[in-house]
Scaffold this motif. Structure first.
Motif, short mmCIF file in Angstrom:
data_model
loop_
_atom_site.label_atom_id
_atom_site.label_comp_id
_atom_site.label_asym_id
_atom_site.label_seq_id
_atom_site.Cartn_x
_atom_site.Cartn_y
_atom_site.Cartn_z
N PRO A 71 26.18 -45.42 5.52
CA PRO A 71 27.11 -45.59 6.69
C PRO A 71 26.61 -44.90 7.61
O PRO A 71 26.11 -43.73 7.75
N ALA A 72 26.45 -45.78 8.94
CA ALA A 72 25.94 -45.34 10.18
C ALA A 72 27.00 -44.21 10.84
O ALA A 72 28.21 -44.25 10.72
N PRO A 73 26.66 -43.05 11.26
CA PRO A 73 27.26 -42.18 11.93
C PRO A 73 28.18 -42.94 13.00
O PRO A 73 27.66 -43.66 13.84
N ALA A 74 29.38 -42.39 13.43
CA ALA A 74 30.25 -42.92 14.20
C ALA A 74 29.43 -42.46 15.80
O ALA A 74 28.64 -41.53 15.93
N ARG A 75 29.34 -43.40 16.53
CA ARG A 75 28.72 -43.28 17.80
C ARG A 75 29.61 -42.36 18.73
O ARG A 75 30.73 -42.48 18.88
N GLU A 76 28.93 -41.29 19.39
CA GLU A 76 29.61 -40.39 20.21
C GLU A 76 29.48 -41.01 21.46
O GLU A 76 28.64 -41.36 22.12
N GLU A 77 30.55 -41.12 22.15
CA GLU A 77 30.76 -41.64 23.53
C GLU A 77 30.09 -40.57 24.37
O GLU A 77 30.58 -39.24 24.23
N ILE A 78 29.47 -40.90 25.33
CA ILE A 78 28.97 -39.95 26.12
C ILE A 78 29.22 -40.51 27.73
O ILE A 78 29.51 -41.65 27.79
N ASP A 79 29.20 -39.43 28.72
CA ASP A 79 29.70 -39.72 29.87
C ASP A 79 28.63 -40.45 30.77
O ASP A 79 27.27 -39.78 30.74
N VAL A 80 28.65 -41.65 31.21
CA VAL A 80 27.47 -42.09 31.91
C VAL A 80 28.03 -42.44 33.25
O VAL A 80 29.11 -43.15 33.34
N PRO A 81 27.20 -42.01 34.46
CA PRO A 81 27.49 -42.17 35.47
C PRO A 81 27.34 -43.60 36.06
O PRO A 81 26.30 -44.33 35.36
N ASP A 82 28.04 -44.13 36.93
CA ASP A 82 28.05 -45.68 37.10
C ASP A 82 27.00 -45.76 38.30
O ASP A 82 27.24 -45.89 39.37
N LEU A 83 25.78 -45.71 37.72
CA LEU A 83 24.47 -45.69 38.43
C LEU A 83 24.43 -46.98 39.62
O LEU A 83 24.12 -47.14 40.58
N LEU A 84 24.74 -48.18 39.03
CA LEU A 84 24.36 -49.44 39.59
C LEU A 84 25.47 -49.45 40.96
O LEU A 84 25.10 -50.15 41.84
N SER A 85 26.76 -48.97 40.84
CA SER A 85 27.83 -48.99 41.60
C SER A 85 27.17 -48.16 43.04
O SER A 85 27.78 -48.37 44.27
N ASN A 86 26.07 -47.31 42.95
CA ASN A 86 25.80 -46.55 43.92
C ASN A 86 24.69 -46.92 44.46
O ASN A 86 23.80 -46.42 45.60
N ILE A 87 24.03 -48.32 44.08
CA ILE A 87 22.69 -49.09 44.72
C ILE A 87 23.43 -49.61 46.09
O ILE A 87 24.57 -50.41 45.91
N ASP A 88 22.55 -49.59 47.09
CA ASP A 88 22.98 -50.11 48.23
C ASP A 88 22.51 -51.57 48.42
O ASP A 88 21.05 -51.66 48.91
N LEU A 89 23.14 -52.38 47.95
CA LEU A 89 22.43 -53.95 47.94
C LEU A 89 22.38 -54.43 49.19
O LEU A 89 22.04 -55.76 49.43
N SER A 90 22.81 -53.91 50.53
CA SER A 90 22.57 -54.36 51.52
C SER A 90 21.33 -54.50 52.31
O SER A 90 21.00 -55.03 53.26
N LEU A 91 20.75 -53.28 51.53
CA LEU A 91 19.24 -53.08 52.07
C LEU A 91 18.47 -54.29 52.38
O LEU A 91 18.40 -55.15 51.39
#
Lengths: 475, 475
Positions: B225-245
């Motif tokens: 049986p696969a080990p349970a996945r450990e949730e890790i903290d992931v920063p929301d990188l995409l939201s910090n992208i300045d798409l107005s460039l």
């Protein structure tokens, strides 16, 4: 808009549109660039692809063959790089190099190779490929000028090869060799376009126009109706096979070890002499192909042979000429490939089940003979075994497989369905055996009702054929 | 029956049965034979295959790499020959040769390579492969005896290599090198079996028994049986992208030619210095990957790069580890491969759509980092572009594609379906960008709402990265 009125830039842009149309129509396009060294092959390719989508073309550069390539049939490395349906391949140099070598200045073109290439391009175009061939020429003075530009620039001098020097040193002789080449290899279905490149911009426009109008023509072409198949008289070879042939189990046990030992020794001699061997096994379902192969190879060094089981083509394999997947598996010199089923599927299952159109399988008799001729010219031993059994024997074996847990995996619904078409298969097999039996790549019909008999016959035939070949080499 | 009580003949026969079971269970089996020269690797393989069905095993012999192989990453030629699910591969020599070279007698094992091989075997076994490793040993006297038998027989003398001579000349030093090798590469999931071969019959029985019981164990093994996945903290990188460039069209027109010219020149320098380059393009549907690739390569010599579009794996590709199909496409030194989508599909579409199990894609973060590390160790420049757009921009582009006849082919129902899972994809992409951004194979997030801006950024990043690398080489 007529390509004659289009600028270089407009032509480039419009090629991108044509590329998409070619892609959706599934036409494979092969563009060959040949010509004098430094005539601008690379630059012309760059012009052609400028606005094309790089995801569906590949540029293939052919230089001197690698050691591995030298141990394969001459056409192998090109087959490996043909475009799949809907894609473009640009060949910077090609199989035509075999006609452009310095040592040919005295000897002239080899007829064998001319035939190989005629057959190849005919077969590819019949399969739907568009082949565009450009031969780039420059005058002697311009050639020398370009050569000097490369040779006297320290950043590029390393690119000068013996080929460059030879062509400059023997310009007139090469010019006449090339003329001979062009004359002999301009075919209706794949003509040469000769392009003068001293003015590179003009040359690029010339080539772009030809490509543009050829693609347009290919896209507009109506499918040519296939010629009606001419019925030919085929003898009923299968009926004349004596399926009662058998040997005593005792005799089998007495002889098998010795034959396997001989087969092993001969395989080793083929290895040391670098003679490639191609064995084909065909036969009815449950005829005993697998068992015969196992007995044949039992004592051989497994590093010298490979058994390639052939199933129905995968979606990727369907994207190529049907011979493509077999070319890829050919052995190198000194090695042996054993095909468990083969390209003959085209003339049996694909014919009977309608997976190939009648004009496709009709064409295949000749294509297959040409393919095997190419193998023979390369120096390969080619032996084709057809293991024959009668319908009752097949039924018996099917039933015993179903009863035996260890063998159930061997029997499928498809086997039962094929069985219902016995007489159609008989007709196809008779025609195949009759029309593709060649002196240098013969069919051996193996009486298979008794497995022991069949196994001994396969071993004996292999041994005899190899001995004969070795004797020919020695004399 | 216990394999301990079985004779050599019985073991061979029973292997054929196990082979069928392995086949139907779809387990790939890799059997590695290593050891002293003339220790009997070939003969042991022959014993193993004696009764096996030759249609589902291959014997792979690894000698000195060919010129082509030398221009690929060290593991490339082995990846090319791993068995597919249900098949056996017997490796006569293997990647362990890299630890057995004479020049290592002084230097000892290279840590880089040890890690590469640990990672490799771990990844393959986690993917379900059974790896059996045999190291054949013989005493010094026996080795000399065997050597003399080969060397003083005119029919076999040609087989003597420098390797043979070295091992005899420095027996003790090699013995200690091999000891070090065995100690460092016996892993829980792939231990070495050391087999003494002075009595070849006994050695064969030993090996047959180990293979027999390993196959039996693999067939009986319950899935872990696969080990349970450990949730890790992931920063929301995409939201910090300045798409107005964005940049002015005028500026774009002014700069693009020069950047393309620079990219071309740098690609040529990479070619002359034999530095391989691997570029990955990922991004939302309609993000503009194709356009960015086209602008990047526009002036480059097409003989030096290849664009490889990656679609869903074919049935054949499914028969292998998911990295297999990417390994096969790696460039040779001096060349560039541009992947239009890539192995990162594992962490995006395969994760979101459930094509890979959670334990499979969870494992992939590490596997991918290791894979790219192997590329870096080989000397490759690896750059990964993620072209980001927002949901509105995607909608606009989808709609304009549907309206434009020339671009309709670009839009499919699947594109619309994927769009509905935008936030799930966001989550997966954030985690991917966060966990696979490596100093030597970094992610470059490209603001893609304006195509011109994105194209310039890709070109600039490429130019800068190549210049940096060339500077490092020069210093």
């Amino acid at each position: 808009m007529n390509p004659k009125d289009m600028s270089r830039k407009e032509l480039c842009k419009d090629l991108a549109r044509l590329q998409r149309a070619i892609r959706s129509k599934g036409i494979p396009v092969l563009v060959i660039l040949e010509g004098w060294e430094n005539a601008g092959k690379g630059r012309m390719i760059q012009e052609l692809i400028r606005d094309m989508d790089p995801r569906s073309f590949k540029v293939q550069v052919f230089d001197t063959p690698t050691d591995e390539e030298k141990r394969k049939p001459f056409l192998w490395r090109f087959w490996n790089r043909f475009p799949k349906r809907g894609d473009f391949a640009f060949f910077d140099r090609s199989y035509y190099q075999i006609f452009m070598e310095t040592h040919l200045l005295k000897k002239g073109l080899k007829q064998d190779n001319l035939k190989d290439i005629y057959d190849l391009e005919q077969s590819l175009t019949q399969d739907g490929m568009l082949i565009l061939k450009f031969f780039l020429v420059v005058g002697k003075e311009e050639l020398i000028k370009r050569h000097n530009e490369v040779a006297f620039n320290p950043a590029t001098a390393f690119r000068i090869t013996q080929r460059d020097l030879d062509q400059i040193g023997h310009y007139d002789a090469f010019a006449s060799l090339f003329k001979q080449l062009l004359k002999n290899t301009t075919f209706d279905f794949a003509p040469w376009h000769i392009v003068e490149t001293s003015d590179e911009k003009k040359a690029a426009v010339d080539i772009l126009r030809i490509v543009h109008s050829s693609l347009t023509a290919a896209l507009e072409a109506e499918p040519v109706p296939a010629p009606a198949r001419e019925e030919i008289d085929v003898p009923d070879l299968l009926s004349n096979i004596d399926l009662s042939l058998s040997i005593e189990r005792e005799e089998y046990d007495r002889r098998i070890d010795d034959l396997q030992e001989q087969a092993k020794d001969l395989a080793y001699i083929l290895y040391t002499r670098k003679i490639p061997t191609i064995l084909v096994f065909e036969g009815w379902d449950a005829a005993g192909k697998g068992g015969a192969i196992k007995r044949l190879t039992r004592e051989m060094d497994p590093r010298g042979y490979e058994v390639v089981p052939i199933a129905a083509p995968t979606p990727i394999e369907h994207q190529y000429h049907y011979l493509w997947r077999f070319f890829v598996h050919l052995p190198k010199t000194g090695h042996m490939t054993i095909f468990d089923r083969s390209w003959y599927g085209r003339l049996m299952v694909e014919r009977v089940e309608g997976f190939a159109r009648p004009d496709e399988w009709e064409r295949a008799y000749e294509e297959i003979n040409e393919f095997e001729e190419h193998l023979n010219n390369w120096g390969a031993i080619v032996l084709k075994f057809f293991i024959h059994i009668d319908s009752d024997t097949q039924l018996e074996r099917f039933e015993s497989r179903e009863e035996n847990e260890d063998k159930q995996y061997k029997i499928t619904d498809e086997d039962w369905r094929n069985r219902e078409k016995w007489s159609e298969y008989e007709e196809a097999i008779n025609e195949m055996l009759w029309r593709t039996d060649m002196s240098r790549s013969p069919w051996i019909i193996v009486e298979g009702n008794q497995k022991e008999y069949a196994r001994i016959k396969v071993l004996e035939t292999f041994i005899e054929a190899v001995k004969k070949r070795l004797k020919e080499e020695d004399s």
